[in-house]
Design a protein around this motif. Structure first.
Motif, PDB file in Angstrom:
ATOM      1  N   UNK A  90      39.094  54.483  49.242  1.00 49.79           N
ATOM      2  CA  UNK A  90      39.024  53.772  47.963  1.00 49.79           C
ATOM      3  C   UNK A  90      38.793  52.287  48.188  1.00 49.79           C
ATOM      4  N   UNK A  91      38.433  51.578  47.133  1.00 56.78           N
ATOM      5  CA  UNK A  91      38.289  50.128  47.158  1.00 56.78           C
ATOM      6  C   UNK A  91      39.462  49.518  46.405  1.00 56.78           C
ATOM      7  N   UNK A  92      39.880  48.344  46.841  1.00 58.18           N
ATOM      8  CA  UNK A  92      41.057  47.661  46.284  1.00 58.18           C
ATOM      9  C   UNK A  92      40.621  46.334  45.682  1.00 58.18           C
ATOM     10  N   UNK A  93      41.279  45.940  44.600  1.00 61.45           N
ATOM     11  CA  UNK A  93      41.084  44.610  44.031  1.00 61.45           C
ATOM     12  C   UNK A  93      42.429  44.115  43.524  1.00 61.45           C
ATOM     13  N   UNK A  94      42.486  42.832  43.198  1.00 62.64           N
ATOM     14  CA  UNK A  94      43.721  42.254  42.678  1.00 62.64           C
ATOM     15  C   UNK A  94      43.407  41.452  41.419  1.00 62.64           C
ATOM     16  N   UNK A  95      44.321  41.522  40.462  1.00 61.93           N
ATOM     17  CA  UNK A  95      44.248  40.679  39.267  1.00 61.93           C
ATOM     18  C   UNK A  95      45.266  39.570  39.446  1.00 61.93           C
ATOM     19  N   UNK A  96      44.828  38.337  39.253  1.00 64.04           N
ATOM     20  CA  UNK A  96      45.716  37.180  39.358  1.00 64.04           C
ATOM     21  C   UNK A  96      45.827  36.562  37.968  1.00 64.04           C
ATOM     22  N   UNK A  97      47.058  36.301  37.560  1.00 64.70           N
ATOM     23  CA  UNK A  97      47.313  35.636  36.282  1.00 64.70           C
ATOM     24  C   UNK A  97      47.906  34.270  36.587  1.00 64.70           C
ATOM     25  N   UNK A  98      47.266  33.221  36.057  1.00 62.64           N
ATOM     26  CA  UNK A  98      47.757  31.860  36.238  1.00 62.64           C
ATOM     27  C   UNK A  98      48.498  31.401  35.004  1.00 62.64           C
ATOM     28  N   UNK A  99      49.672  30.806  35.194  1.00 66.15           N
ATOM     29  CA  UNK A  99      50.483  30.327  34.074  1.00 66.15           C
ATOM     30  C   UNK A  99      50.881  28.871  34.274  1.00 66.15           C
ATOM     31  N   UNK A 100      51.049  28.185  33.152  1.00 67.89           N
ATOM     32  CA  UNK A 100      51.527  26.799  33.162  1.00 67.89           C
ATOM     33  C   UNK A 100      52.076  26.495  31.774  1.00 67.89           C
ATOM     34  N   UNK A 101      53.208  25.822  31.714  1.00 69.21           N
ATOM     35  CA  UNK A 101      53.827  25.457  30.446  1.00 69.21           C
ATOM     36  C   UNK A 101      52.830  24.704  29.573  1.00 69.21           C
ATOM     37  N   UNK A 102      52.791  25.032  28.301  1.00 63.11           N
ATOM     38  CA  UNK A 102      51.946  24.407  27.271  1.00 63.11           C
ATOM     39  C   UNK A 102      50.488  24.846  27.319  1.00 63.11           C
ATOM     40  N   UNK A 103      50.136  25.761  28.215  1.00 67.00           N
ATOM     41  CA  UNK A 103      48.770  26.278  28.299  1.00 67.00           C
ATOM     42  C   UNK A 103      48.796  27.791  28.110  1.00 67.00           C
ATOM     43  N   UNK A 104      47.702  28.329  27.604  1.00 70.82           N
ATOM     44  CA  UNK A 104      47.566  29.775  27.477  1.00 70.82           C
ATOM     45  C   UNK A 104      47.198  30.339  28.841  1.00 70.82           C
ATOM     46  N   UNK A 105      47.932  31.353  29.278  1.00 69.88           N
ATOM     47  CA  UNK A 105      47.693  31.947  30.595  1.00 69.88           C
ATOM     48  C   UNK A 105      46.282  32.505  30.691  1.00 69.88           C
ATOM     49  N   UNK A 106      45.772  32.553  31.909  1.00 69.57           N
ATOM     50  CA  UNK A 106      44.458  33.122  32.166  1.00 69.57           C
ATOM     51  C   UNK A 106      44.542  34.149  33.277  1.00 69.57           C
ATOM     52  N   UNK A 107      43.637  35.115  33.252  1.00 65.75           N
ATOM     53  CA  UNK A 107      43.593  36.136  34.295  1.00 65.75           C
ATOM     54  C   UNK A 107      42.195  36.220  34.884  1.00 65.75           C
ATOM     55  N   UNK A 108      42.143  36.635  36.131  1.00 62.78           N
ATOM     56  CA  UNK A 108      40.865  36.828  36.809  1.00 62.78           C
ATOM     57  C   UNK A 108      41.041  37.927  37.859  1.00 62.78           C
ATOM     58  N   UNK A 109      39.970  38.667  38.111  1.00 63.30           N
ATOM     59  CA  UNK A 109      39.982  39.745  39.091  1.00 63.30           C
ATOM     60  C   UNK A 109      39.168  39.358  40.314  1.00 63.30           C
ATOM     61  N   UNK A 110      39.622  39.811  41.469  1.00 57.62           N
ATOM     62  CA  UNK A 110      38.859  39.633  42.699  1.00 57.62           C
ATOM     63  C   UNK A 110      37.742  40.671  42.724  1.00 57.62           C
ATOM     64  N   UNK A 111      36.714  40.422  43.520  1.00 53.26           N
ATOM     65  CA  UNK A 111      35.769  41.492  43.789  1.00 53.26           C
ATOM     66  C   UNK A 111      36.485  42.599  44.562  1.00 53.26           C
ATOM     67  N   UNK A 112      35.982  43.807  44.487  1.00 48.26           N
ATOM     68  CA  UNK A 112      36.583  44.926  45.229  1.00 48.26           C
ATOM     69  C   UNK A 112      36.360  44.737  46.725  1.00 48.26           C
ATOM     70  N   UNK A 113      37.291  45.224  47.502  1.00 46.47           N
ATOM     71  CA  UNK A 113      37.171  45.180  48.960  1.00 46.47           C
ATOM     72  C   UNK A 113      36.169  46.234  49.420  1.00 46.47           C
ATOM     73  N   UNK A 114      35.921  46.233  50.716  1.00 51.12           N
ATOM     74  CA  UNK A 114      35.189  47.343  51.323  1.00 51.12           C
ATOM     75  C   UNK A 114      36.069  48.593  51.208  1.00 51.12           C
ATOM     76  N   UNK A 115      35.488  49.746  51.391  1.00 57.30           N
ATOM     77  CA  UNK A 115      36.243  50.991  51.324  1.00 57.30           C
ATOM     78  C   UNK A 115      37.312  51.020  52.418  1.00 57.30           C
ATOM     79  N   UNK A 116      38.514  51.422  52.039  1.00 54.01           N
ATOM     80  CA  UNK A 116      39.639  51.483  52.987  1.00 54.01           C
ATOM     81  C   UNK A 116      39.428  52.650  53.953  1.00 54.01           C
ATOM     82  N   UNK A 117      39.580  52.348  55.241  1.00 52.95           N
ATOM     83  CA  UNK A 117      39.402  53.385  56.272  1.00 52.95           C
ATOM     84  C   UNK A 117      40.708  53.807  56.873  1.00 52.95           C
TER      85      UNK A 117
END
Length: 117
Positions: A90-117
């Protein structure tokens, strides 16, 4: 998103135009300028590490969710993830959520990795 620069007492938008002087106004959504990435060897038993990417406003906190394909991996919510036999082929990716007081949080995804061996 609204950005501005200014250092005088009249709150005028001034400055050199250097991006390092840009300031986001409170309440704006945090956005990723550069997507997160994943580093590490894609082999069962190896540990992957999330790299946060670059954001419009520097977050003061990050949260993580790792994915196997498009399915969230239960309990995989730290900046690192140790690959198990369930990830083989399978391929793996991660979602990162950035937070800071007084700002609306944002999220972004990494590209998928190579297939896990």
């Amino acid at each position: 998103m609204v950005l501005g620069v200014g250092y005088n007492g009249f709150h005028q938008l001034t400055g050199t135009g250097d991006r390092s002087e840009l300031t986001a106004f409170a309440g704006q959504r945090i956005s990723a300028y550069k997507a997160p990435t994943v580093s590490g060897t894609t082999k069962v038993g190896s540990t992957l590490t999330a790299k946060n990417g670059s954001w419009s406003v520097k977050p003061t906190g990050y949260t993580y969710q790792w994915y196997r394909g498009s399915t969230a991996i239960s309990g995989a919510t730290s900046a690192t993830y140790k690959l198990t036999s369930a990830e083989k082929g399978r391929k793996i990716k991660v979602r990162v959520k950035g937070t800071r007081t007084s700002f609306t949080s944002g999220t972004a995804y990494s590209p998928a990795t190579a297939t896990v061996g």
